[in-house]
Design an enzyme around this catalytic site. Structure first.
Site: not given
Length: 184
Positions: A47-48, A103, A107, A135, A156, A163, A169
């Site tokens: 969903k990001g 995206e 990570d 990252k 984080f 989220d 979000r």
């Protein structure tokens, strides 16, 4: 929603809304140049990537189609199971198409690496990656990311599609949560 709405839940802003907008325009110009005269299919990873993909697509001066995928390696847990599942597949056939995966954050890169392999097996003309946040210290695989918004530390982050427990979000910036929000 903005920083004032978060009150003491916001620890700090890492990337401002204006910085995001500026970088999106720059990335769109790079993408326009790279795909001049070619078809382009943007594939957002749900969903990001919703915020990134919508804003990036609007900045392009090149016609682009859009499609969505949802993949998971987490199941109901908070750590990766190592097994990637497709929750929502593409509607479009990508054979001989130029695919740009969009995206929100990369990570470890493990799930995205699997996704790239899966899409390449479908016979596209090309598969490239665009991300708002990378990252690099968290990377555990060799992954070629063509378009990068920002390299951030391995902490984080929330906002602009990212989220915590499906919240935050819709923040127009990228930041970190105060520890009291996620610690018991």
């Amino acid at each position: 929603m903005d920083a004032k709405d978060m009150g003491e839940d916001l620890e700090k802003v890492l990337v401002t809304e204006e910085e995001i907008k500026t970088r999106l325009r720059e990335m769109a110009a790079e993408i326009d140049a790279a795909y001049a005269g070619k078809d382009l299919l943007l594939v957002g990873v749900l969903k990001g990537a919703v915020m990134v993909m919508a804003d990036l697509a609007r900045e392009l001066h090149h016609p682009a189609e859009t499609d969505w995928m949802a993949v998971s390696s987490y199941g109901a847990g908070t750590t990766s199971s190592g097994v990637v599942r497709i929750l929502k597949d593409l509607d479009a056939d990508i054979k001989d198409r130029n695919v740009l995966i969009v995206e929100d954050v990369i990570d470890s890169g493990l799930t995205l690496s699997w996704l790239v392999g899966n899409l390449k097996s479908r016979g596209p003309a090309s598969v490239e990656i665009c991300t708002m946040v990378r990252k690099p210290l968290a990377f555990s695989v060799d992954l070629d990311v063509k378009y990068i918004g920002f390299d951030l530390p391995n902490e984080f982050i929330i906002g602009y599609g990212l989220d915590y427990a499906e919240k935050y979000r819709n923040l127009p910036f990228i930041g970190t949560l105060a520890p009291h929000v996620y610690q018991d």
